[in-house]
Design a protein around this motif. Structure first.
Motif, PDB file in Angstrom:
ATOM      1  N   GLY A 103     -65.908 -43.996  39.264  1.00 26.79           N
ATOM      2  CA  GLY A 103     -66.803 -42.865  39.036  1.00 26.79           C
ATOM      3  C   GLY A 103     -67.028 -42.047  40.292  1.00 26.79           C
ATOM      4  O   GLY A 103     -66.554 -42.388  41.384  1.00 26.79           O
ATOM      5  N   PRO A 104     -67.765 -40.942  40.179  1.00 23.39           N
ATOM      6  CA  PRO A 104     -68.041 -40.087  41.335  1.00 23.39           C
ATOM      7  C   PRO A 104     -69.127 -40.680  42.228  1.00 23.39           C
ATOM      8  O   PRO A 104     -69.897 -41.549  41.806  1.00 23.39           O
ATOM      9  CB  PRO A 104     -68.515 -38.788  40.685  1.00 23.39           C
ATOM     10  CG  PRO A 104     -69.185 -39.247  39.423  1.00 23.39           C
ATOM     11  CD  PRO A 104     -68.369 -40.415  38.925  1.00 23.39           C
ATOM     12  N   ASP A 105     -69.195 -40.202  43.450  1.00 26.18           N
ATOM     13  CA  ASP A 105     -70.320 -40.521  44.320  1.00 26.18           C
ATOM     14  C   ASP A 105     -71.537 -39.748  43.805  1.00 26.18           C
ATOM     15  O   ASP A 105     -71.485 -38.525  43.635  1.00 26.18           O
ATOM     16  CB  ASP A 105     -70.020 -40.093  45.753  1.00 26.18           C
ATOM     17  CG  ASP A 105     -68.884 -40.887  46.374  1.00 26.18           C
ATOM     18  OD1 ASP A 105     -69.158 -41.931  46.968  1.00 26.18           O
ATOM     19  OD2 ASP A 105     -67.726 -40.439  46.239  1.00 26.18           O
ATOM     20  N   ILE A 106     -72.626 -40.459  43.571  1.00 25.04           N
ATOM     21  CA  ILE A 106     -73.856 -39.869  43.046  1.00 25.04           C
ATOM     22  C   ILE A 106     -74.987 -40.151  44.021  1.00 25.04           C
ATOM     23  O   ILE A 106     -75.080 -41.251  44.581  1.00 25.04           O
ATOM     24  CB  ILE A 106     -74.197 -40.451  41.660  1.00 25.04           C
ATOM     25  CG1 ILE A 106     -73.149 -40.030  40.626  1.00 25.04           C
ATOM     26  CG2 ILE A 106     -75.595 -40.011  41.211  1.00 25.04           C
ATOM     27  CD1 ILE A 106     -73.316 -40.701  39.276  1.00 25.04           C
TER      28      ILE A 106
ATOM     29  N   MET B  31     -69.026 -33.609  39.819  1.00 26.92           N
ATOM     30  CA  MET B  31     -68.119 -34.089  40.855  1.00 26.92           C
ATOM     31  C   MET B  31     -68.907 -34.874  41.900  1.00 26.92           C
ATOM     32  O   MET B  31     -70.143 -34.816  41.966  1.00 26.92           O
ATOM     33  CB  MET B  31     -67.389 -32.921  41.509  1.00 26.92           C
ATOM     34  CG  MET B  31     -66.569 -32.071  40.546  1.00 26.92           C
ATOM     35  SD  MET B  31     -65.189 -32.968  39.787  1.00 26.92           S
ATOM     36  CE  MET B  31     -64.032 -32.994  41.141  1.00 26.92           C
ATOM     37  N   SER B  32     -68.190 -35.585  42.752  1.00 28.94           N
ATOM     38  CA  SER B  32     -68.824 -36.398  43.784  1.00 28.94           C
ATOM     39  C   SER B  32     -69.587 -35.548  44.778  1.00 28.94           C
ATOM     40  O   SER B  32     -69.191 -34.415  45.100  1.00 28.94           O
ATOM     41  CB  SER B  32     -67.759 -37.204  44.538  1.00 28.94           C
ATOM     42  OG  SER B  32     -67.226 -38.227  43.732  1.00 28.94           O
ATOM     43  N   CYS B  33     -70.705 -36.080  45.276  1.00 29.09           N
ATOM     44  CA  CYS B  33     -71.430 -35.436  46.365  1.00 29.09           C
ATOM     45  C   CYS B  33     -72.018 -36.519  47.255  1.00 29.09           C
ATOM     46  O   CYS B  33     -72.475 -37.558  46.775  1.00 29.09           O
ATOM     47  CB  CYS B  33     -72.498 -34.494  45.838  1.00 29.09           C
ATOM     48  SG  CYS B  33     -73.697 -35.227  44.727  1.00 29.09           S
TER      49      CYS B  33
ATOM     50  N   THR C  34     -69.666 -31.612  48.950  1.00 30.53           N
ATOM     51  CA  THR C  34     -68.928 -31.820  47.716  1.00 30.53           C
ATOM     52  C   THR C  34     -67.678 -32.644  48.006  1.00 30.53           C
ATOM     53  O   THR C  34     -67.058 -32.520  49.055  1.00 30.53           O
ATOM     54  CB  THR C  34     -68.515 -30.481  47.083  1.00 30.53           C
ATOM     55  OG1 THR C  34     -67.723 -29.746  48.025  1.00 30.53           O
ATOM     56  CG2 THR C  34     -69.737 -29.662  46.727  1.00 30.53           C
ATOM     57  N   GLU C  35     -67.310 -33.473  47.055  1.00 26.77           N
ATOM     58  CA  GLU C  35     -66.131 -34.319  47.169  1.00 26.77           C
ATOM     59  C   GLU C  35     -65.379 -34.278  45.838  1.00 26.77           C
ATOM     60  O   GLU C  35     -65.870 -33.759  44.846  1.00 26.77           O
ATOM     61  CB  GLU C  35     -66.542 -35.766  47.470  1.00 26.77           C
ATOM     62  CG  GLU C  35     -67.061 -35.997  48.878  1.00 26.77           C
ATOM     63  CD  GLU C  35     -65.935 -36.169  49.878  1.00 26.77           C
ATOM     64  OE1 GLU C  35     -65.346 -37.256  49.935  1.00 26.77           O
ATOM     65  OE2 GLU C  35     -65.653 -35.205  50.606  1.00 26.77           O
ATOM     66  N   GLY C  36     -64.177 -34.827  45.848  1.00 26.10           N
ATOM     67  CA  GLY C  36     -63.443 -35.010  44.606  1.00 26.10           C
ATOM     68  C   GLY C  36     -62.742 -33.783  44.074  1.00 26.10           C
ATOM     69  O   GLY C  36     -62.313 -33.760  42.923  1.00 26.10           O
TER      70      GLY C  36
ATOM     71  N   LYS D 279     -63.773 -28.421  49.329  1.00 25.42           N
ATOM     72  CA  LYS D 279     -64.851 -29.283  49.786  1.00 25.42           C
ATOM     73  C   LYS D 279     -65.702 -28.542  50.799  1.00 25.42           C
ATOM     74  O   LYS D 279     -65.231 -27.644  51.481  1.00 25.42           O
ATOM     75  CB  LYS D 279     -64.290 -30.555  50.421  1.00 25.42           C
ATOM     76  CG  LYS D 279     -63.436 -31.401  49.496  1.00 25.42           C
ATOM     77  CD  LYS D 279     -62.894 -32.615  50.220  1.00 25.42           C
ATOM     78  CE  LYS D 279     -62.005 -33.451  49.320  1.00 25.42           C
ATOM     79  NZ  LYS D 279     -61.463 -34.641  50.017  1.00 25.42           N
ATOM     80  N   GLY D 280     -66.939 -28.934  50.891  1.00 25.12           N
ATOM     81  CA  GLY D 280     -67.803 -28.301  51.874  1.00 25.12           C
ATOM     82  C   GLY D 280     -69.251 -28.584  51.576  1.00 25.12           C
ATOM     83  O   GLY D 280     -69.590 -29.452  50.769  1.00 25.12           O
TER      84      GLY D 280
END
Length: 331
Positions: free
Chosen positions: A162-165, A192-194, A212-214, A218-219
């Protein structure tokens, strides 16, 4: 401009400064690299918010092996407490040598003098059931929640594929543990991951900066809310970094005596930190004056400190030679 005299290894300020516990300098908490020996807490100080000097010869000011479960710490975040005199610090309990999906814990520390700290480790996987697929616990930070009258810790976690939450939980009164089950704090609309969340309060609005990731793009983005645990966030569409290079570890602080805020970030592919400025925490531009550091920090945070706190830190860790030369003109 503040002027100090140097004497017997400590800084002496003018009487007018000593009499008032106002903030006169800045403390930078950071780590310096991905080697185990560099995953440790370091201090830097500044008198103007732009030029920073390492304390203790840029050597660690704590033994990571004594305060963590992995032998390393990363991403230190320091907060001045609601009472103005207590300090809270949280860190990622991790060493990169074991892999980016290797850590399950964070370190909590508390101090009243910036020198002596209590510390404890909170291992999410061991503390709670149903965490068997937990892969990482990253970049915790702390903020006081006036609605709850407690300190809220927020950090990112990744489970399985799963995404980073970003999750949150309240700290207990002694700041040695967290209460209740971790709950989702912020999930972007695109799901998306953060990671690397950092919050600044201005005029009753909480500004959350996160990476932001995934995705290919990104930024650092921003979301706002007027209540930390309401789950109601307003996301801004633009990226806040002012560089095309990869960044992480957003950190914000207010310049002393000014209605100006600094958003800084770790340009980790280039080995530097960039500073941007804003008066509204929405629109940012690169600072117009040089930013210097006699060290190379990784993901850290900056707070303003008083004269007494500055004197205490330099009495313990020494006055940086470069700073001593700069502060040779007493009032």
């Amino acid at each position: 401009m503040l002027c100090f005299a140097i004497g017997k290894g400590v800084l002496h300020a003018a009487e007018s400064i000593v009499q008032q516990p106002k903030e006169v300098a800045y403390l930078f908490a950071y780590f310096i690299g991905n080697a185990v020996k560099d995953e440790s807490l370091h201090w830097g100080i500044s008198l103007d918010g732009y030029n920073y000097y390492a304390l203790n010869g840029n050597k660690p000011v704590m033994n990571s092996k004594e305060i963590s479960s992995t032998g390393g710490i990363r991403d230190p975040h320091i907060l001045r407490g609601h009472d103005g005199k207590t300090f809270y610090m949280v860190m990622t309990d991790m060493t990169a040598s074991k892999g980016w999906d290797s850590n399950r814990a964070m370190v909590l520390l508390k101090s009243t003098d910036l020198i002596n700290w209590t510390h404890s480790v909170v291992n999410i996987q061991k503390k709670y059931k149903g965490q068997e697929d937990l892969k990482r616990v990253w970049a915790p930070q702390t903020i006081y929640d006036p609605e709850a009258g407690k300190y809220l810790i927020y950090w990112s976690m990744k489970h399985g594929d799963g995404p980073d939450i970003i999750y949150y939980a309240y700290a207990n009164d002694s700041f040695t543990d967290i209460e209740g089950e971790p709950k989702p704090f912020f999930i972007p609309e695109n799901k998306m991951s953060c990671i690397d969340g950092d919050i600044m309060l201005k005029d009753g609005v909480y500004h959350l900066f996160y990476k932001t990731e995934g995705s290919k793009t990104k930024g650092i983005k921003e979301a706002t809310t007027t209540s930390l645990t309401s789950g109601k966030w307003t996301e801004q569409p633009d990226y806040k970094q002012q560089t095309p290079n990869q960044v992480e570890g957003a950190g914000t602080f207010k310049l002393i005596g000014q209605d100006k805020y600094i958003l800084m970030y770790d340009v980790y592919t280039s080995g530097r930190y960039d500073f941007t400025e804003s008066t509204d925490l929405n629109t940012f531009r690169n600072v117009t004056r040089p930013v210097t550091m006699d060290f190379h920090p990784r993901h850290g945070t900056i707070i303003a400190i008083t004269y007494d706190e500055l004197k205490r830190l330099t009495a313990k860790w020494g006055v940086p030679k470069a700073l001593e030369a700069e502060l040779h003109n007493p009032i």
